[in-house]
Scaffold this motif. Structure first.
Motif, PDB file in Angstrom:
ATOM      1  N   THR A   1       0.823  -1.201   0.000  1.00  0.00           N
ATOM      2  CA  THR A   1       0.000   0.000   0.000  1.00  0.00           C
ATOM      3  C   THR A   1       0.859   1.254   0.000  1.00  0.00           C
TER       4      THR A   1
ATOM      5  N   ALA B   1       3.858   1.501  -1.309  1.00  0.00           N
ATOM      6  CA  ALA B   1       4.388   1.632  -2.671  1.00  0.00           C
ATOM      7  C   ALA B   1       3.313   2.157  -3.614  1.00  0.00           C
ATOM      8  N   ALA B   2       2.081   1.625  -3.469  1.00  0.00           N
ATOM      9  CA  ALA B   2       0.983   2.100  -4.319  1.00  0.00           C
ATOM     10  C   ALA B   2       0.691   3.577  -4.064  1.00  0.00           C
ATOM     11  N   THR B   3       0.801   3.986  -2.800  1.00  0.00           N
ATOM     12  CA  THR B   3       0.588   5.395  -2.473  1.00  0.00           C
ATOM     13  C   THR B   3       1.612   6.284  -3.158  1.00  0.00           C
ATOM     14  N   LEU B   4       2.881   5.866  -3.113  1.00  0.00           N
ATOM     15  CA  LEU B   4       3.926   6.645  -3.785  1.00  0.00           C
ATOM     16  C   LEU B   4       3.682   6.705  -5.292  1.00  0.00           C
ATOM     17  N   ILE B   5       3.262   5.564  -5.860  1.00  0.00           N
ATOM     18  CA  ILE B   5       2.982   5.544  -7.302  1.00  0.00           C
ATOM     19  C   ILE B   5       1.824   6.474  -7.639  1.00  0.00           C
ATOM     20  N   LEU B   6       0.764   6.434  -6.818  1.00  0.00           N
ATOM     21  CA  LEU B   6      -0.386   7.302  -7.070  1.00  0.00           C
ATOM     22  C   LEU B   6      -0.016   8.764  -6.905  1.00  0.00           C
TER      23      LEU B   6
ATOM     24  N   ALA C   1       2.956  10.018  -7.304  1.00  0.00           N
ATOM     25  CA  ALA C   1       3.768  10.361  -8.474  1.00  0.00           C
ATOM     26  C   ALA C   1       2.883  10.550  -9.702  1.00  0.00           C
ATOM     27  N   GLY C   2       1.856   9.675  -9.845  1.00  0.00           N
ATOM     28  CA  GLY C   2       0.929   9.818 -10.964  1.00  0.00           C
ATOM     29  C   GLY C   2       0.155  11.119 -10.896  1.00  0.00           C
TER      30      GLY C   2
END
Length: 501
Positions: free
Chosen positions: A293, A295-300, A302-303
């Motif tokens: 989660t 990692a997904a937060t960082l990706i989101l 960044a997105g």
């Protein structure tokens, strides 16, 4: 030199909307993950609690069978003693495997005075049990029940034992002594090893008299201690059987506790499983969930940042194109020196003003203006000063235009200017405005420290009196301007029929 165009132009409401959308998505994901973590932990605790309760039930049944077996052995010995006293030897029974249960190898028959009549173990000297609790309890007992004594140091074996006694009653009802079966306390906690409990898990047999028969945690064994601090002992008075989480944590360890009270004996069993061990698997999954989660937060994030920057870059490009188009449009319709409308824009404005005047049946005044003496200034001081003079003239003309009106000022070329005055409030308003313009242009100019005076000649026409179309009006205004200049400069003339330049 023009400043470089900005790379990003943020639309704050749109950027905020994108950010809030992604934050909402991230918040939903975290809520779902935290809910799953909480649910899995609760499920792990409930599963461990059920398993713990099953262990407590199994331990209760095993202890119950052990005590019943001990009671049966004691009852058999008591029966044989009553039926044929002195006709058998307990030690002989043990040697001949009459008594086959290994935990019941220490059996004694004690008379009413506490003296040993017979035993599976030989004593080195006289032994008396008249002061022991298991003897006193049976001497004063009103019911024929097995008494489970607290652990004591055996007077024959010299080892810790838990005596189990059964009353011998004479035919006349009087007290005739006891049959004692002494068992090793560790035999009661053998279930600890059978159930493969962990090093922090707890197993205990507790008397309802408040004394612990045996308590084992890992390799640590304790006997005959107070049960007041033992998890579940105080609760047993309200509930015979229960399961709960021991938040206090005996020995500093938080445990899942299950206890059960034996049906026919004043004893309770307690089984405790370390809370951390119970949720260990769930915690491993929790760590994985949180890592994914995060990692997904960082990706989101960044997105979201990429989308916001992309939109800002796109908007900056769009604004730059708009600005470029605006500059090109302005350059095509405005005089580059003074910033006033050029001839193209002037003609467009005139056509619109004429159309509006026709539609609303209003008058329209057009002024054609030429500077007097400009060529002399240009020849004397140079083109730079001439340009400076033209810019100052444009500023003074602009200052005379009515605020909030649709009046237009244009530079037609060289030192020629034109003005469109629409919707004048009265007939003489145009003449007052023209006089103000002549007075403003006649004031001295400062050309880089050179005081200079010039004047202007103005030709004026009025729609519809002096013409109905733009070419006619411009031509008449130009004729009137040259006539004014010829008349003496620094003045204006209205066009009239027969007027010649």
């Amino acid at each position: 030199m023009d400043a470089p165009e900005p790379r990003y132009a943020f639309d704050k409401p749109l950027s905020a909307a994108v950010g809030l959308l992604f934050l909402a998505v991230i918040a939903f994901i975290w809520f779902a993950v935290i809910h799953r973590v909480y649910t899995e932990r609760e499920q792990a605790v409930q599963a461990a609690m059920q398993a713990n309760a099953n262990l407590a039930m199994a331990f209760e049944q095993e202890l119950y069978r052990t005590l019943k077996s001990a009671e049966q052995v004691a009852a058999f010995v008591r029966e044989e003693t009553a039926r044929r006293p002195g006709a058998f030897s307990l030690k002989d029974w043990l040697d001949r495997d009459v008594i086959r249960e290994p935990i019941f190898t220490i059996i004694s028959i004690v008379d009413a005075n506490g003296a040993i009549l017979d035993s599976t173990q030989s004593a080195t000297g006289p032994v008396n049990y008249a002061d022991r609790d298991f003897f006193l309890a049976q001497r004063d007992a009103a019911h024929d029940t097995l008494y489970v004594n607290r652990p004591v140091l055996g007077r024959i074996s010299g080892q810790w034992r838990i005596p189990l006694s059964l009353r011998i009653t004479r035919p006349d009802g009087g007290f005739g002594g006891v049959v004692v079966v002494a068992i090793n306390p560790l035999d009661l906690s053998a279930f600890y090893r059978q159930a493969a409990l962990g090093g922090q898990d707890l197993l205990a047999v507790v008397g309802l008299d408040g004394r612990v028969r045996i308590r084992q945690t890992g390799q640590q064994v304790e006997m005959d201690e107070s049960a007041d601090a033992l998890p579940g002992f105080q609760r047993q008075q309200a509930r015979r059987n229960d399961n709960f989480v021991d938040a206090g944590g005996a020995g500093g360890v938080r445990r899942l506790i299950s206890y059960r009270t034996l049906a026919d004996y004043p004893l309770m069993v307690v089984v405790g499983t370390a809370y951390d061990d119970a949720i260990a698997a769930a915690q491993l999954r929790q760590a994985h969930y949180l890592w994914v989660t995060g990692a997904a937060t960082l990706i989101l994030l960044a997105g979201a940042l990429g989308i916001v920057l992309g939109l800002a870059r796109q908007r900056a490009t769009h604004l730059a194109l708009q600005a470029s188009e605006t500059r090109l449009t302005h350059a095509a319709t405005h005089d580059p020196l003074t910033g006033l409308a050029n001839r193209v824009l002037f003609q467009d404005r005139c056509q619109r003003a004429l159309a509006s005047a026709r539609r609303h049946r209003r008058t329209l005044v057009l002024l054609y203006l030429d500077l007097d003496g400009f060529k002399a200034v240009n020849d004397q001081y140079g083109h730079a000063c001439g340009d400076l003079l033209l810019r100052q003239v444009a500023q003074r003309l602009t200052a005379q235009v009515r605020a909030g009106s649709d009046d237009t000022i244009a530079r037609l070329g060289g030192d020629e200017f034109a003005l469109i005055l629409g919707n004048l409030p009265e007939h003489n308003a145009a003449e007052r405005l023209i006089q103000d313009i002549l007075a403003a242009l006649a004031r001295p100019y400062d050309l880089d420290g050179r005081p200079t005076r010039i004047s202007a000649s103005i030709g004026a026409v009025r729609y519809p009196q002096h013409g109905d179309d733009l070419d006619t009006l411009v031509g008449h205004a130009d004729t009137a301007m040259y006539a004014a200049k010829h008349t003496g400069r620094g003045q204006f003339l209205w066009w009239r029929p027969g007027l010649r330049a």
